[in-house]
Design a protein around this motif. Structure first.
Motif, PDB file in Angstrom:
ATOM      1  N   SER A  66       0.847  -1.190   0.000  1.00 41.26           N
ATOM      2  CA  SER A  66       0.000   0.000   0.000  1.00 41.26           C
ATOM      3  C   SER A  66       0.883   1.240   0.000  1.00 41.26           C
ATOM      4  CB  SER A  66      -0.915  -0.003   1.228  1.00 41.26           C
ATOM      5  OG  SER A  66      -1.800   1.094   1.184  1.00 41.26           O
ATOM      6  N   HIS A 108       0.595   4.250   0.755  1.00 38.60           N
ATOM      7  CA  HIS A 108       0.593   5.210   1.863  1.00 38.60           C
ATOM      8  C   HIS A 108       1.687   4.899   2.885  1.00 38.60           C
ATOM      9  CE1 HIS A 108      -1.480   2.040   4.171  1.00 38.60           C
ATOM     10  NE2 HIS A 108      -1.148   2.717   5.241  1.00 38.60           N
ATOM     11  N   ASN A 160      -5.038   2.169   5.355  1.00 36.58           N
ATOM     12  CA  ASN A 160      -5.707   2.368   4.070  1.00 36.58           C
ATOM     13  C   ASN A 160      -7.020   1.584   4.125  1.00 36.58           C
ATOM     14  OD1 ASN A 160      -6.643   2.345   1.442  1.00 36.58           O
ATOM     15  ND2 ASN A 160      -4.631   1.957   0.521  1.00 36.58           N
ATOM     16  N   SER A 180      -9.462   1.262   2.294  1.00 35.32           N
ATOM     17  CA  SER A 180      -9.946   0.584   1.089  1.00 35.32           C
ATOM     18  C   SER A 180      -9.483  -0.869   1.038  1.00 35.32           C
ATOM     19  CB  SER A 180      -9.473   1.326  -0.172  1.00 35.32           C
ATOM     20  OG  SER A 180      -8.058   1.236  -0.291  1.00 35.32           O
ATOM     21  N   ARG A 181      -8.449  -1.205   1.839  1.00 35.19           N
ATOM     22  CA  ARG A 181      -7.935  -2.568   1.855  1.00 35.19           C
ATOM     23  C   ARG A 181      -8.674  -3.451   2.857  1.00 35.19           C
ATOM     24  NH1 ARG A 181      -2.906  -2.786  -0.708  1.00 35.19           N
ATOM     25  NH2 ARG A 181      -2.294  -4.650   0.441  1.00 35.19           N
TER      26      ARG A 181
END
Length: 383
Positions: free
Chosen positions: A101, A103, A237, A239-240
């Motif tokens: 990821s 980020h 994150n 979305s994960r």
């Protein structure tokens, strides 16, 4: 007995605990086997597992002997077996896909991945490695949210002819199409999303089962988890987290006498606290009503080293997968999956899943009975 030859995708904290554990129990007896659910499974003891191939994407691990890579940053789990013998197995560059990821680049280097500059492995590379090393089971330890990556390694397992233990919340064993493909190849698959020995989900399930059996109506509940390892950093994150939240929530919902409304149940990772390292802290609250519609509530705090908690289950899942290979049993393994995983192909209460897994280990064809029961909605009432 022969060795169980395994390959590991993702040499993070969980892999570190597993590999330390294999050596830690070497030379011990059954009486000295503290922390194991089973000393022996089908004749296989913990130290009968041998790592023959490993894949990662962090330059601090790629190219190193597995015995060194498990202690490399950003790993931060407890070291309970420091003097690991060299394995002669070097960690190979894996496939990145969605296994990283972006980020995480915002955080200090010791906490994040440093992507290796070596060329990524192709599917052909990985399949060739699995075949050449004689790997029998591929263990998936990719980060949460690695949907593409997990499916990539599942494809590699199918092509190479290895069993697959999916510790991550990507739905492989619990997806009928994937399970069918493994069955057609005669390869066992256990999954999805590993339950820890004494972790947040198994504890929450036990309490939910207690409420149900004691006639308590559960109105609202939450499970909040914090930790400081790269798993929790990765999960910032949000979305994960889709499949992770689904997996953890269904693990609890499936135990309840009646399903709860979505607004009344919240389960999932909550925050990243760097100084916690691999220690996971879980907060559970349950609000319900007892006799006479009188309200009550329960609150629990659990603190546990996350990765050894996972490895204590993975070491059994691997041995059950090997048993299935020895017996020529392919497809999703219902019993071990229900006992070891949060999102199995079919949910059972933990006491029933435990008994079924014991029957599976003893050689009883419990898998055939479950499959018959599912396909025909008849036969033995396993619930």
């Amino acid at each position: 007995m022969d060795k169980i030859r395994i390959a590991i995708a993702g040499i993070g904290n969980c892999a570190s605990s597993l590999i330390q554990g294999i050596e830690y129990y070497r030379g011990k007896t059954a009486e000295e086997s503290i922390g194991l659910m089973h000393w022996e499974i089908g004749g296989y003891r913990p130290y009968d597992i041998e790592v023959v191939a490993a894949f990662d994407i962090d330059k601090r691990k790629v190219g190193k002997d597995v015995s060194e890579a498990v202690f490399a940053l950003p790993n931060c789990t407890a070291v309970f077996c420091k003097d690991l013998p060299r394995t002669g197995v070097k960690v190979k560059m894996g496939r990145i896909l969605d296994g990283f990821s972006r980020h995480m680049n915002e955080y200090e280097p010791k906490r994040t991945f440093i992507l290796s500059d070596e060329d990524e492995s192709t599917r052909e590379n990985i399949v060739s490695t699995l075949r050449e090393t004689g790997a029998e089971v591929l263990l998936n330890y990719l980060p949460v949210g690695s949907e593409e990556g997990s499916k990539f390694y599942a494809e590699c397992a199918l092509e190479a002819g290895t069993g697959f233990v999916n510790n991550m919340p990507v739905f492989i064993a619990s997806d009928p199409e994937w399970a069918k493909r493994f069955k057609e190849k005669g390869l066992p698959v256990i999954g999805d999303d590993i339950k820890a020995q004494i972790g947040a989900t198994i504890t929450h399930r036990a309490l939910a089962d207690l409420f149900t059996k004691r006639g308590v109506t559960l109105d609202r509940t939450y499970q909040l988890n914090t930790g400081g390892n790269t798993d929790f950093l990765n999960m910032l994150n949000r979305s994960r987290l889709v499949s992770k939240k689904t997996s953890k929530t269904e693990a609890v919902q499936s135990i309840l006498g009646r399903r709860m409304e979505a607004d009344n149940i919240h389960i999932g990772p909550s925050d990243y606290v760097p100084w916690q390292n691999d220690n996971k802290v879980c907060f559970i609250r349950m609000e319900g009503r007892i006799f006479g519609d009188v309200p009550m509530n329960l609150e629990l705090r659990l603190s546990v080293e996350d990765s050894p908690n996972s490895a204590g289950v993975a070491i059994d899942a691997l041995r059950c997968c090997k048993l299935a290979l020895d017996r020529g049993k392919g497809g999703a393994l219902y019993s071990p999956s229900a006992f070891f995983m949060k999102h199995p192909p079919k949910q059972f209460s933990d006491d029933i899943a435990f008994r079924m897994t014991e029957e599976f280990i003893s050689g009883h064809d419990i898998e055939g009975e479950i499959e018959y029961d599912i396909e025909n909605s008849s036969g033995r009432n396993l619930q």
